[in-house]
Design a protein around this motif. Sequence first.
Motif, PDB file in Angstrom:
ATOM      1  N   ALA A 316      -1.188   9.785  14.902  1.00 32.58           N
ATOM      2  CA  ALA A 316      -1.208  11.208  14.544  1.00 32.58           C
ATOM      3  C   ALA A 316      -2.170  11.502  13.402  1.00 32.58           C
ATOM      4  O   ALA A 316      -2.754  12.588  13.340  1.00 32.58           O
ATOM      5  N   LEU A 317      -2.349  10.519  12.494  1.00 31.86           N
ATOM      6  CA  LEU A 317      -3.093  10.788  11.257  1.00 31.86           C
ATOM      7  C   LEU A 317      -4.317   9.893  11.086  1.00 31.86           C
ATOM      8  O   LEU A 317      -4.919   9.882  10.012  1.00 31.86           O
ATOM      9  N   TYR A 318      -4.674   9.136  12.115  1.00 35.93           N
ATOM     10  CA  TYR A 318      -5.895   8.330  12.098  1.00 35.93           C
ATOM     11  C   TYR A 318      -6.013   7.470  10.840  1.00 35.93           C
ATOM     12  O   TYR A 318      -7.113   7.232  10.330  1.00 35.93           O
ATOM     13  N   GLY A 319      -4.876   7.034  10.329  1.00 39.22           N
ATOM     14  CA  GLY A 319      -4.881   6.156   9.165  1.00 39.22           C
ATOM     15  C   GLY A 319      -4.922   6.871   7.834  1.00 39.22           C
ATOM     16  O   GLY A 319      -4.846   6.214   6.783  1.00 39.22           O
ATOM     17  N   TYR A 320      -5.031   8.212   7.826  1.00 41.88           N
ATOM     18  CA  TYR A 320      -5.140   8.957   6.570  1.00 41.88           C
ATOM     19  C   TYR A 320      -3.755   9.315   6.024  1.00 41.88           C
ATOM     20  O   TYR A 320      -3.416  10.480   5.805  1.00 41.88           O
ATOM     21  N   ALA A 321      -2.935   8.319   5.802  1.00 38.09           N
ATOM     22  CA  ALA A 321      -1.583   8.511   5.265  1.00 38.09           C
ATOM     23  C   ALA A 321      -1.011   7.134   4.987  1.00 38.09           C
ATOM     24  O   ALA A 321      -1.609   6.106   5.315  1.00 38.09           O
ATOM     25  N   GLN A 322       0.175   7.113   4.397  1.00 40.93           N
ATOM     26  CA  GLN A 322       0.907   5.867   4.214  1.00 40.93           C
ATOM     27  C   GLN A 322       2.373   6.106   4.539  1.00 40.93           C
ATOM     28  O   GLN A 322       2.897   7.215   4.352  1.00 40.93           O
ATOM     29  N   VAL A 323       3.013   5.092   5.087  1.00 48.79           N
ATOM     30  CA  VAL A 323       4.437   5.188   5.375  1.00 48.79           C
ATOM     31  C   VAL A 323       5.178   5.502   4.081  1.00 48.79           C
ATOM     32  O   VAL A 323       4.924   4.898   3.037  1.00 48.79           O
ATOM     33  N   SER A 324       6.105   6.482   4.160  1.00 49.48           N
ATOM     34  CA  SER A 324       6.826   6.922   2.962  1.00 49.48           C
ATOM     35  C   SER A 324       8.282   7.165   3.335  1.00 49.48           C
ATOM     36  O   SER A 324       8.673   8.280   3.678  1.00 49.48           O
ATOM     37  N   PRO A 325       9.132   6.118   3.290  1.00 44.87           N
ATOM     38  CA  PRO A 325      10.459   6.181   3.905  1.00 44.87           C
ATOM     39  C   PRO A 325      11.586   6.735   3.041  1.00 44.87           C
ATOM     40  O   PRO A 325      12.743   6.712   3.451  1.00 44.87           O
ATOM     41  N   SER A 326      11.262   7.223   1.861  1.00 42.17           N
ATOM     42  CA  SER A 326      12.274   7.752   0.948  1.00 42.17           C
ATOM     43  C   SER A 326      12.030   9.232   0.717  1.00 42.17           C
ATOM     44  O   SER A 326      10.900   9.702   0.857  1.00 42.17           O
ATOM     45  N   PRO A 327      13.054   9.999   0.347  1.00 40.14           N
ATOM     46  CA  PRO A 327      12.787  11.403   0.009  1.00 40.14           C
ATOM     47  C   PRO A 327      11.829  11.561  -1.160  1.00 40.14           C
ATOM     48  O   PRO A 327      11.185  12.606  -1.291  1.00 40.14           O
ATOM     49  N   VAL A 328      11.713  10.549  -2.012  1.00 36.94           N
ATOM     50  CA  VAL A 328      10.680  10.548  -3.053  1.00 36.94           C
ATOM     51  C   VAL A 328       9.435   9.888  -2.478  1.00 36.94           C
ATOM     52  O   VAL A 328       9.480   8.752  -2.003  1.00 36.94           O
ATOM     53  N   SER A 329       8.344  10.600  -2.511  1.00 41.44           N
ATOM     54  CA  SER A 329       7.111  10.132  -1.888  1.00 41.44           C
ATOM     55  C   SER A 329       6.572   8.872  -2.543  1.00 41.44           C
ATOM     56  O   SER A 329       6.650   8.703  -3.766  1.00 41.44           O
ATOM     57  N   THR A 330       5.997   8.002  -1.730  1.00 41.70           N
ATOM     58  CA  THR A 330       5.287   6.844  -2.278  1.00 41.70           C
ATOM     59  C   THR A 330       4.073   7.284  -3.091  1.00 41.70           C
ATOM     60  O   THR A 330       3.548   6.508  -3.891  1.00 41.70           O
ATOM     61  N   ALA A 331       3.647   8.530  -2.902  1.00 46.39           N
ATOM     62  CA  ALA A 331       2.540   9.072  -3.697  1.00 46.39           C
ATOM     63  C   ALA A 331       3.001   9.515  -5.081  1.00 46.39           C
ATOM     64  O   ALA A 331       2.197   9.994  -5.878  1.00 46.39           O
ATOM     65  N   LEU A 332       4.285   9.359  -5.363  1.00 44.18           N
ATOM     66  CA  LEU A 332       4.843   9.685  -6.674  1.00 44.18           C
ATOM     67  C   LEU A 332       5.497   8.424  -7.241  1.00 44.18           C
ATOM     68  O   LEU A 332       6.726   8.335  -7.381  1.00 44.18           O
ATOM     69  N   PRO A 333       4.693   7.398  -7.547  1.00 41.63           N
ATOM     70  CA  PRO A 333       5.250   6.085  -7.899  1.00 41.63           C
ATOM     71  C   PRO A 333       6.122   6.092  -9.145  1.00 41.63           C
ATOM     72  O   PRO A 333       6.961   5.202  -9.314  1.00 41.63           O
ATOM     73  N   LYS A 334       5.962   7.070 -10.001  1.00 44.12           N
ATOM     74  CA  LYS A 334       6.779   7.135 -11.210  1.00 44.12           C
ATOM     75  C   LYS A 334       8.265   7.254 -10.863  1.00 44.12           C
ATOM     76  O   LYS A 334       9.122   6.763 -11.599  1.00 44.12           O
ATOM     77  N   TRP A 335       8.575   7.884  -9.723  1.00 44.98           N
ATOM     78  CA  TRP A 335       9.970   8.149  -9.365  1.00 44.98           C
ATOM     79  C   TRP A 335      10.405   7.469  -8.069  1.00 44.98           C
ATOM     80  O   TRP A 335      11.596   7.417  -7.774  1.00 44.98           O
ATOM     81  N   TYR A 336       9.477   6.964  -7.297  1.00 43.56           N
ATOM     82  CA  TYR A 336       9.815   6.303  -6.029  1.00 43.56           C
ATOM     83  C   TYR A 336      10.464   4.948  -6.276  1.00 43.56           C
ATOM     84  O   TYR A 336       9.975   4.139  -7.074  1.00 43.56           O
ATOM     85  N   ASP A 337      11.584   4.687  -5.590  1.00 38.32           N
ATOM     86  CA  ASP A 337      12.253   3.391  -5.679  1.00 38.32           C
ATOM     87  C   ASP A 337      11.824   2.544  -4.482  1.00 38.32           C
ATOM     88  O   ASP A 337      12.221   2.814  -3.346  1.00 38.32           O
ATOM     89  N   PRO A 338      11.015   1.500  -4.699  1.00 41.01           N
ATOM     90  CA  PRO A 338      10.489   0.707  -3.576  1.00 41.01           C
ATOM     91  C   PRO A 338      11.544  -0.092  -2.834  1.00 41.01           C
ATOM     92  O   PRO A 338      11.254  -0.645  -1.765  1.00 41.01           O
ATOM     93  N   SER A 339      12.766  -0.155  -3.363  1.00 45.51           N
ATOM     94  CA  SER A 339      13.820  -0.866  -2.622  1.00 45.51           C
ATOM     95  C   SER A 339      14.329  -0.045  -1.434  1.00 45.51           C
ATOM     96  O   SER A 339      15.077  -0.550  -0.585  1.00 45.51           O
ATOM     97  N   VAL A 340      13.930   1.229  -1.363  1.00 43.85           N
ATOM     98  CA  VAL A 340      14.263   2.059  -0.203  1.00 43.85           C
ATOM     99  C   VAL A 340      13.184   1.820   0.848  1.00 43.85           C
ATOM    100  O   VAL A 340      12.014   2.157   0.642  1.00 43.85           O
ATOM    101  N   VAL A 341      13.564   1.217   1.951  1.00 43.16           N
ATOM    102  CA  VAL A 341      12.601   0.884   3.002  1.00 43.16           C
ATOM    103  C   VAL A 341      13.007   1.582   4.299  1.00 43.16           C
ATOM    104  O   VAL A 341      14.156   2.019   4.474  1.00 43.16           O
TER     105      VAL A 341
END
Length: 532
Positions: A316-341
């Motif tokens: 859908a996005l031709y690679g111009y995105a990243q998987v972001s499986p939490s309600p906090v975006s992976t683009a907001l690393p200050k608040w994203y908890d990486p243990s949510v997969v």
Amino acid sequence: MSISRRSFNQLILLAGASTILPSISFGQGAAPASGGTLNWVYRVDPGSALLAINTSSGTGQAIGPKIVEGLLTFDFDVKPQPLLATDWSVSDDNLRYTFKLRKGVKWHDGTDFTSADVAFSILRLKEAHPRGRITYQNVVEVQTPDPLTAIIVLSKPAPFLLAAQSSSESPIVPKHIFEKLAPGDGQTLQTAIGTGPFKLTEWVLGSHLIFERNPDYWDAGKPYLDRIILRVVTDPAARSAALETGEADIGDNPVPLADLDRLKQDPNLVVDTTTYAYSGPQQQLFFNYDNPLFAKREVRLAIARAINLQEIVDIALYGYAQVSPSPVSTALPKWYDPSVVAHPFDPTAAEKLLDEAGYPRKSDGKRFDLRLTYNSYLPQGYADVLKSQLEKIGIGIEIKKYDLPTFLKTVYTDRAFDLVVESLSNTFDPSLGIQRAYWSKNFKIGLPFSNASHYANAQADALLEAAAIEPNEKKRWETWSKFQHLIHDEVASVDLVAAGAQIVANKRVKNFVTGSQGLNWSFGDLWIDPNA
């Protein structure tokens, strides 16, 4: 709506002789040239959502700041800079925010800008803006001890309040105009009055908007442009052609993602795929909990396990995105908890869950049918990929495609949907970008970009409300971590990807981004190089 090249050229001619730019030459780093017209190609009709006083629509965030301004602007590190406020301070108890306002600022109709306008705007945002209802929920009053001082008084701390004072997030509107409007009213040409560098002089719904230079702008010598012509072109192929031929100068997410690699090779274009910090992009799949199907966690989990997130990124996005499986975006690393997969992609397990939930395949191979719609800003590829994935486990999907005003009415007023792919950015702070989508108190018929699901969970509410007033950053992160795990474990939504915007501009356009807001700023410092 599609537009021919001839029609687009006719619009460009509206610019008249003032499109002729100075003939003097500037070298690298030279002073900006004054004059000219910026031809801005826009992918959706903004409808009446032009100023973001009562909407978090992308149109209000992008278009509005050319007309209206906030108290502050923000550099690339999201550090506040003066705009309508020249100085600000916060009390030791974090309950009083004092803003000293700029002298000599006038509204486009000649009326003086004062602290009364600030007070009115903050209270209107609290009442009618999807995120403002959270940002300003603890505002007790806005004091105006003199015309150039505004003091926001809180009952509880709001650690994100200062960062919310941008033109796109908390625009200051003229009290003498907007006090005559109901909170939910849209704007018209007559009410689109601001303090900004451009005046809106023509607005034809579904066609174009024309902005003229404000000769009385408080920042002397600016804006550099004479005019901006925004043309609504919903056909992506037409937008690509306009940018490649030079008929359009700039666009935000203007072309099919499949075209970007080709446009990057064009020596006359600049393709900017930066994710700007103020937006915190996040795309989600929300359930309509008014549909009793979704009361069963097994159904929600089955849908989550049938979705291959990487396939959305790749197809859908031709690679111009990243998987972001939490309600906090992976683009907001200050608040994203990486243990949510992400929930493991497993269609076989998804089918078993649906069987156990009491929805076996029928003679036609289907279990049940759902209506799937998507935010008009997003490419249809989201819906196409999800349809393909969900139909493999026996869920019939009918894709419902709408223009933006119809989408907003269908989802947030009529509630005539089952699944919706939304693009509710986290913004610069999760309390503003995320709370609106899950807070039970933010479900309100007709309120756009809010709690579309009609989700209600007392534990989620408590965590959201605690995070919104916690000044200690470590404790606040811990609260957000608990919230992320709760939403993920409950499968309250299916968080998909973080897909930022793409900007395509002619190389003649200089200073098209000057801070963390991307294109959602005034364009006051943007200029056109006549020799590029």
